[in-house]
Scaffold this motif. Structure first.
Motif, PDB file in Angstrom:
ATOM      1  N   ILE A   1       0.841  -1.208   0.000  1.00  0.00           N
ATOM      2  CA  ILE A   1       0.000   0.000   0.000  1.00  0.00           C
ATOM      3  C   ILE A   1       0.870   1.251   0.000  1.00  0.00           C
ATOM      4  CG2 ILE A   1      -1.686   1.335   1.337  1.00  0.00           C
ATOM      5  CD1 ILE A   1      -2.874  -1.096  -0.094  1.00  0.00           C
ATOM      6  N   ILE A   2       1.919   1.279   0.815  1.00  0.00           N
ATOM      7  CA  ILE A   2       2.809   2.454   0.867  1.00  0.00           C
ATOM      8  C   ILE A   2       3.485   2.668  -0.485  1.00  0.00           C
ATOM      9  CG2 ILE A   2       4.958   3.343   1.868  1.00  0.00           C
ATOM     10  CD1 ILE A   2       4.032   2.015   4.538  1.00  0.00           C
ATOM     11  N   LEU A   3       3.989   1.582  -1.076  1.00  0.00           N
ATOM     12  CA  LEU A   3       4.640   1.694  -2.390  1.00  0.00           C
ATOM     13  C   LEU A   3       3.644   2.123  -3.468  1.00  0.00           C
ATOM     14  CD1 LEU A   3       6.948  -1.430  -2.179  1.00  0.00           C
ATOM     15  CD2 LEU A   3       7.686   0.958  -2.235  1.00  0.00           C
ATOM     16  N   LEU A   4       2.422   1.645  -3.373  1.00  0.00           N
ATOM     17  CA  LEU A   4       1.394   2.044  -4.339  1.00  0.00           C
ATOM     18  C   LEU A   4       1.066   3.530  -4.205  1.00  0.00           C
ATOM     19  CD1 LEU A   4      -0.155   0.499  -6.508  1.00  0.00           C
ATOM     20  CD2 LEU A   4      -2.046   0.303  -4.890  1.00  0.00           C
ATOM     21  N   ILE A   5       0.996   4.031  -2.987  1.00  0.00           N
ATOM     22  CA  ILE A   5       0.744   5.460  -2.758  1.00  0.00           C
ATOM     23  C   ILE A   5       1.892   6.290  -3.322  1.00  0.00           C
ATOM     24  CG2 ILE A   5       0.571   7.244  -0.971  1.00  0.00           C
ATOM     25  CD1 ILE A   5      -1.056   5.157   0.677  1.00  0.00           C
TER      26      ILE A   5
ATOM     27  N   GLU B   1       3.809   5.457  -5.759  1.00  0.00           N
ATOM     28  CA  GLU B   1       3.690   5.381  -7.219  1.00  0.00           C
ATOM     29  C   GLU B   1       2.619   6.339  -7.744  1.00  0.00           C
ATOM     30  OE1 GLU B   1       4.685   4.665 -10.833  1.00  0.00           O
ATOM     31  OE2 GLU B   1       5.721   3.647  -9.210  1.00  0.00           O
ATOM     32  N   ILE B   2       1.509   6.391  -7.066  1.00  0.00           N
ATOM     33  CA  ILE B   2       0.417   7.278  -7.490  1.00  0.00           C
ATOM     34  C   ILE B   2       0.832   8.740  -7.379  1.00  0.00           C
ATOM     35  CG2 ILE B   2      -1.902   8.078  -6.868  1.00  0.00           C
ATOM     36  CD1 ILE B   2      -2.523   5.118  -6.157  1.00  0.00           C
ATOM     37  N   VAL B   3       1.558   9.069  -6.318  1.00  0.00           N
ATOM     38  CA  VAL B   3       1.980  10.454  -6.103  1.00  0.00           C
ATOM     39  C   VAL B   3       3.037  10.870  -7.126  1.00  0.00           C
ATOM     40  CG1 VAL B   3       3.163  11.981  -4.479  1.00  0.00           C
ATOM     41  CG2 VAL B   3       1.346  10.494  -3.675  1.00  0.00           C
ATOM     42  N   THR B   4       3.974   9.993  -7.434  1.00  0.00           N
ATOM     43  CA  THR B   4       5.072  10.376  -8.321  1.00  0.00           C
ATOM     44  C   THR B   4       4.725  10.276  -9.797  1.00  0.00           C
ATOM     45  OG1 THR B   4       6.011   8.152  -8.281  1.00  0.00           O
ATOM     46  CG2 THR B   4       6.854   9.737  -6.674  1.00  0.00           C
ATOM     47  N   ILE B   5       3.851   9.418 -10.201  1.00  0.00           N
ATOM     48  CA  ILE B   5       3.410   9.232 -11.584  1.00  0.00           C
ATOM     49  C   ILE B   5       4.560   8.874 -12.525  1.00  0.00           C
ATOM     50  CG2 ILE B   5       2.039  10.210 -13.477  1.00  0.00           C
ATOM     51  CD1 ILE B   5       0.984  12.265 -11.560  1.00  0.00           C
ATOM     52  N   ASN B   6       5.693   8.524 -12.007  1.00  0.00           N
ATOM     53  CA  ASN B   6       6.848   8.357 -12.871  1.00  0.00           C
ATOM     54  C   ASN B   6       7.389   6.933 -12.882  1.00  0.00           C
ATOM     55  OD1 ASN B   6       8.217   9.782 -14.725  1.00  0.00           O
ATOM     56  ND2 ASN B   6       9.635  10.764 -13.307  1.00  0.00           N
ATOM     57  N   LEU B   7       6.568   5.964 -12.522  1.00  0.00           N
ATOM     58  CA  LEU B   7       6.975   4.567 -12.439  1.00  0.00           C
ATOM     59  C   LEU B   7       8.246   4.402 -11.618  1.00  0.00           C
ATOM     60  CD1 LEU B   7       6.173   3.315 -16.032  1.00  0.00           C
ATOM     61  CD2 LEU B   7       4.883   2.915 -13.961  1.00  0.00           C
ATOM     62  N   VAL B   8       8.155   4.788 -10.365  1.00  0.00           N
ATOM     63  CA  VAL B   8       9.296   4.718  -9.472  1.00  0.00           C
ATOM     64  C   VAL B   8       9.257   3.455  -8.617  1.00  0.00           C
ATOM     65  CG1 VAL B   8      10.405   5.857  -7.515  1.00  0.00           C
ATOM     66  CG2 VAL B   8       9.506   7.215  -9.384  1.00  0.00           C
ATOM     67  N   SER B   9       8.104   3.105  -8.102  1.00  0.00           N
ATOM     68  CA  SER B   9       8.044   2.025  -7.123  1.00  0.00           C
ATOM     69  C   SER B   9       7.080   0.902  -7.483  1.00  0.00           C
ATOM     70  CB  SER B   9       7.658   2.602  -5.765  1.00  0.00           C
ATOM     71  OG  SER B   9       6.368   3.163  -5.837  1.00  0.00           O
ATOM     72  N   ILE B  10       6.535   0.904  -8.668  1.00  0.00           N
ATOM     73  CA  ILE B  10       5.552  -0.123  -9.041  1.00  0.00           C
ATOM     74  C   ILE B  10       6.165  -1.515  -9.011  1.00  0.00           C
ATOM     75  CG2 ILE B  10       5.883   0.073 -11.538  1.00  0.00           C
ATOM     76  CD1 ILE B  10       2.534  -0.433  -9.797  1.00  0.00           C
ATOM     77  N   TRP B  11       7.434  -1.632  -9.384  1.00  0.00           N
ATOM     78  CA  TRP B  11       8.093  -2.936  -9.417  1.00  0.00           C
ATOM     79  C   TRP B  11       8.252  -3.491  -8.006  1.00  0.00           C
ATOM     80  CZ3 TRP B  11      10.305   1.343 -11.972  1.00  0.00           C
ATOM     81  CH2 TRP B  11       9.962   1.421 -13.317  1.00  0.00           C
ATOM     82  N   PHE B  12       8.537  -2.621  -7.063  1.00  0.00           N
ATOM     83  CA  PHE B  12       8.678  -3.051  -5.674  1.00  0.00           C
ATOM     84  C   PHE B  12       7.316  -3.392  -5.072  1.00  0.00           C
ATOM     85  CE2 PHE B  12      12.221  -0.123  -6.572  1.00  0.00           C
ATOM     86  CZ  PHE B  12      13.237  -1.064  -6.532  1.00  0.00           C
ATOM     87  N   ALA B  13       6.278  -2.714  -5.520  1.00  0.00           N
ATOM     88  CA  ALA B  13       4.929  -3.050  -5.069  1.00  0.00           C
ATOM     89  C   ALA B  13       4.555  -4.456  -5.541  1.00  0.00           C
ATOM     90  CB  ALA B  13       3.927  -2.020  -5.583  1.00  0.00           C
ATOM     91  N   ILE B  14       4.922  -4.804  -6.757  1.00  0.00           N
ATOM     92  CA  ILE B  14       4.676  -6.154  -7.270  1.00  0.00           C
ATOM     93  C   ILE B  14       5.466  -7.170  -6.444  1.00  0.00           C
ATOM     94  CG2 ILE B  14       5.014  -7.678  -9.272  1.00  0.00           C
ATOM     95  CD1 ILE B  14       4.517  -5.135 -11.019  1.00  0.00           C
ATOM     96  N   GLY B  15       6.703  -6.836  -6.109  1.00  0.00           N
ATOM     97  CA  GLY B  15       7.519  -7.707  -5.259  1.00  0.00           C
ATOM     98  C   GLY B  15       6.914  -7.886  -3.877  1.00  0.00           C
ATOM     99  N   ALA B  16       6.322  -6.832  -3.330  1.00  0.00           N
ATOM    100  CA  ALA B  16       5.695  -6.916  -2.010  1.00  0.00           C
ATOM    101  C   ALA B  16       4.485  -7.854  -2.042  1.00  0.00           C
ATOM    102  CB  ALA B  16       5.283  -5.524  -1.530  1.00  0.00           C
ATOM    103  N   ILE B  17       3.711  -7.807  -3.115  1.00  0.00           N
ATOM    104  CA  ILE B  17       2.567  -8.726  -3.245  1.00  0.00           C
ATOM    105  C   ILE B  17       3.061 -10.167  -3.321  1.00  0.00           C
ATOM    106  CG2 ILE B  17       0.767  -9.489  -4.872  1.00  0.00           C
ATOM    107  CD1 ILE B  17      -0.129  -7.179  -3.212  1.00  0.00           C
TER     108      ILE B  17
END
Length: 159
Positions: free
Chosen positions: A30-34, A36-52
């Protein structure tokens, strides 16, 4: 009230390590997704997938080491797979138009150009509105530096 407190302490003391880690990984997601949403620059989406992936792994093993390895590997794989695709989608290839051909060409001033006023130049057979950072007299030869909107930016051509 006593019953609620008793059930709550049952949950806190008897919550298995795997379930606790699943909650940790979900909060991390959830933190990584937030972010990602705030930055809009594909910064943490990969780590969010790893967290899942690590959250799912936590249901099968209590080993934090294995969960961290899954997090790192899945994050890197998702990064390596999606980065080239995203790069292709986001890359903006500048397609030159016919207008670009006037840049760098010589032109003749057909209406004098003043520092604070637009003038006109003739380049490749077409009349253009032009401006410059200094005064340029009628009939002088100029070089086209760039195009801003529908106006040419020019300077006196050095011979």
């Amino acid at each position: 009230m006593f019953f609620f407190v008793e059930n709550y302490s049952y949950l806190t003391y008897n919550l298995g390590r795997g379930e606790f880690m699943a909650i940790y990984w979900f909060v991390t997601f959830i933190i990584l997704l937030i972010i990602e949403i705030v930055t809009i620059n594909l910064v943490s989406i990969w780590f969010a997938i790893g967290a899942i992936a690590s959250m799912i792994t936590s249901f099968f093993t209590n080993s934090i080491f294995i969960q961290l390895i899954v997090f790192i590997i899945v994050s890197l794989i998702s990064l390596l797979i999606t980065k080239p695709i995203i790069k292709k989608i986001k890359s903006k290839e500048i397609i030159p138009t016919n207008l670009d051909r006037v840049i760098g060409k010589s032109a003749i001033v057909t209406k004098e150009i003043k520092k604070d006023k637009y003038g006109e130049v003739k380049v490749l057979g077409s009349i253009w509105t032009a401006c410059s950072d200094r005064d340029i007299d009628l009939g002088e030869k100029v070089k086209v530096l760039s195009i801003e909107g529908v106006k040419l930016i020019v300077k006196i051509e050095e011979e």
